[in-house]
Motif scaffolding. Sequence first.
Motif, mmCIF file in Angstrom:
data_model
loop_
_atom_site.group_PDB
_atom_site.id
_atom_site.type_symbol
_atom_site.label_atom_id
_atom_site.label_comp_id
_atom_site.label_asym_id
_atom_site.label_seq_id
_atom_site.Cartn_x
_atom_site.Cartn_y
_atom_site.Cartn_z
ATOM 1 N N UNK A 31 0.814 -1.208 0.000
ATOM 2 C CA UNK A 31 0.000 0.000 0.000
ATOM 3 C C UNK A 31 0.856 1.272 0.000
ATOM 4 N N UNK A 32 2.039 1.206 0.614
ATOM 5 C CA UNK A 32 2.895 2.401 0.717
ATOM 6 C C UNK A 32 4.087 2.345 -0.236
ATOM 7 N N UNK A 33 4.189 1.259 -1.001
ATOM 8 C CA UNK A 33 5.417 1.017 -1.766
ATOM 9 C C UNK A 33 5.700 2.109 -2.788
ATOM 10 N N UNK A 34 4.665 2.592 -3.456
ATOM 11 C CA UNK A 34 4.881 3.599 -4.498
ATOM 12 C C UNK A 34 5.365 4.905 -3.875
ATOM 13 N N UNK A 35 4.590 5.420 -2.904
ATOM 14 C CA UNK A 35 4.938 6.724 -2.327
ATOM 15 C C UNK A 35 6.287 6.689 -1.613
ATOM 16 N N UNK A 36 6.675 5.539 -1.082
ATOM 17 C CA UNK A 36 7.959 5.446 -0.373
ATOM 18 C C UNK A 36 9.117 5.106 -1.296
ATOM 19 N N UNK A 37 8.843 5.007 -2.578
ATOM 20 C CA UNK A 37 9.920 4.784 -3.541
ATOM 21 C C UNK A 37 10.572 3.416 -3.437
ATOM 22 N N UNK A 38 9.783 2.402 -3.097
ATOM 23 C CA UNK A 38 10.360 1.065 -2.929
ATOM 24 C C UNK A 38 10.348 0.249 -4.221
ATOM 25 N N UNK A 39 9.716 0.798 -5.262
ATOM 26 C CA UNK A 39 9.602 0.057 -6.520
ATOM 27 C C UNK A 39 10.618 0.564 -7.533
ATOM 28 N N UNK A 40 11.070 -0.303 -8.384
ATOM 29 C CA UNK A 40 11.881 0.132 -9.517
ATOM 30 C C UNK A 40 11.696 -0.854 -10.660
ATOM 31 N N UNK A 41 12.119 -0.432 -11.851
ATOM 32 C CA UNK A 41 11.997 -1.320 -13.003
ATOM 33 C C UNK A 41 13.366 -1.835 -13.420
ATOM 34 N N UNK A 42 13.447 -3.146 -13.601
ATOM 35 C CA UNK A 42 14.625 -3.763 -14.200
ATOM 36 C C UNK A 42 14.343 -3.905 -15.693
ATOM 37 N N UNK A 43 15.390 -3.847 -16.503
ATOM 38 C CA UNK A 43 15.207 -3.911 -17.960
ATOM 39 C C UNK A 43 16.046 -5.044 -18.532
ATOM 40 N N UNK A 44 15.377 -5.923 -19.280
ATOM 41 C CA UNK A 44 16.092 -7.043 -19.907
ATOM 42 C C UNK A 44 16.166 -6.832 -21.415
ATOM 43 N N UNK A 45 17.382 -6.967 -21.986
ATOM 44 C CA UNK A 45 17.518 -6.747 -23.434
ATOM 45 C C UNK A 45 16.762 -7.773 -24.279
ATOM 46 N N UNK A 46 16.265 -7.285 -25.408
ATOM 47 C CA UNK A 46 15.627 -8.124 -26.415
ATOM 48 C C UNK A 46 16.429 -7.952 -27.698
ATOM 49 N N UNK A 47 16.835 -9.077 -28.284
ATOM 50 C CA UNK A 47 17.794 -9.057 -29.389
ATOM 51 C C UNK A 47 17.127 -9.463 -30.708
#
Length: 279
Positions: A31-47
């Motif tokens: 519930x608080x993860x977004x506002x507390x900045x606990x989320x991030x995106x990892x990026x995987x290459x596509x070839x």
Amino acid sequence: SKSSGRDTARFFTPAMNARAQQRQQVESCLRHAIERGELWLAYQPRIEAGSGRTIGVEALLRWHSPELGAVPPAEFIPIAEESGQIVALGDWVIQQACAQHDAWRRSGLGELTVSLNMSAVQLRTSGVPEVLRAALARHQVNPAHLEVELTESTLMETAEETMAQLHALKALGLTLSIDDFGTGYSNLNYLNRFPIDKLKIDRSFVQQMLEDPAQLAIARAIIGLGHTLGLRVVAEGVERPEHAQMLHAARCDELQGFHFGRPMPPAELERWLRSQRPA
Ligand code: C2E
Ligand code: CA
Ligand code: CA
Ligand code: CA
């Protein structure tokens, strides 16, 4: 009353209680993860299989909770789907992926296509085409460089209203792909009716390709089917050079997997991209 409470409790084993508690905890921390900045995106290459060039990345949601540690998406996404929190998470993913695309374009990293995963719950939310349209506009992202991945089961559950929603997404100019293709009891009749551009072969087929000729045959058949329908075909879970060779020989268009690169934080992906390029 107290006695009926006790009766109810008897139906739960300790293991079930522990699981229910864990769900509760995940839901409450999320519930608080977004506002507390606990989320991030990892990026995987596509070839691109033919050229070996990195043409895109898949954005994969990561959550580091101070209370729970790193919680894998396979654990928290189903909970977020049940609680409805997935809509806010999904909106955040859209904003973040578009902002990142913009940052990469400005820094001269080239026109990578960014794909993101969208849950059935979010697809059914009426506002999602508008959320996407606004994010694309705000971050000046060419819609041709954004892909939305929907699982096969998401599409198979689809009612007429979802079909209209798919058309609304397509009308924005972005690419739609079917994720985990081959695992969701596909009704092949539907395939032709969805306004989709791509199939992603589920990694279970790729990973057993070397040992099991039947899995290789299925992967080849999916590639053939996709091409016949005018779709691009991506293979995920490419872990070994042999997988890449076989899929390339089978004319698979795009490859993704640990053999090429793991999902990475943005800064690491940038270094990885630069290292792939001849100076
Ligand atoms: P997916 O969309 O099928 O994503 C691919 C998963 O396979 C990712 O797991 C990725 O790390 C993993 N993977 C990539 N290459 C390989 C490989 O070569 N071998 C193996 N064994 N695995 C590989 P991840 O990041 O744990 O995500 C799991 C699932 O969670 C995703 O499956 C997707 O269904 C869901 N998910 C992740 N991010 C999001 C999101 O932002 N929104 C929604 N709705 N779902 C998401
Ligand atoms: Ca995916
Ligand atoms: Ca997949
Ligand atoms: Ca999957």
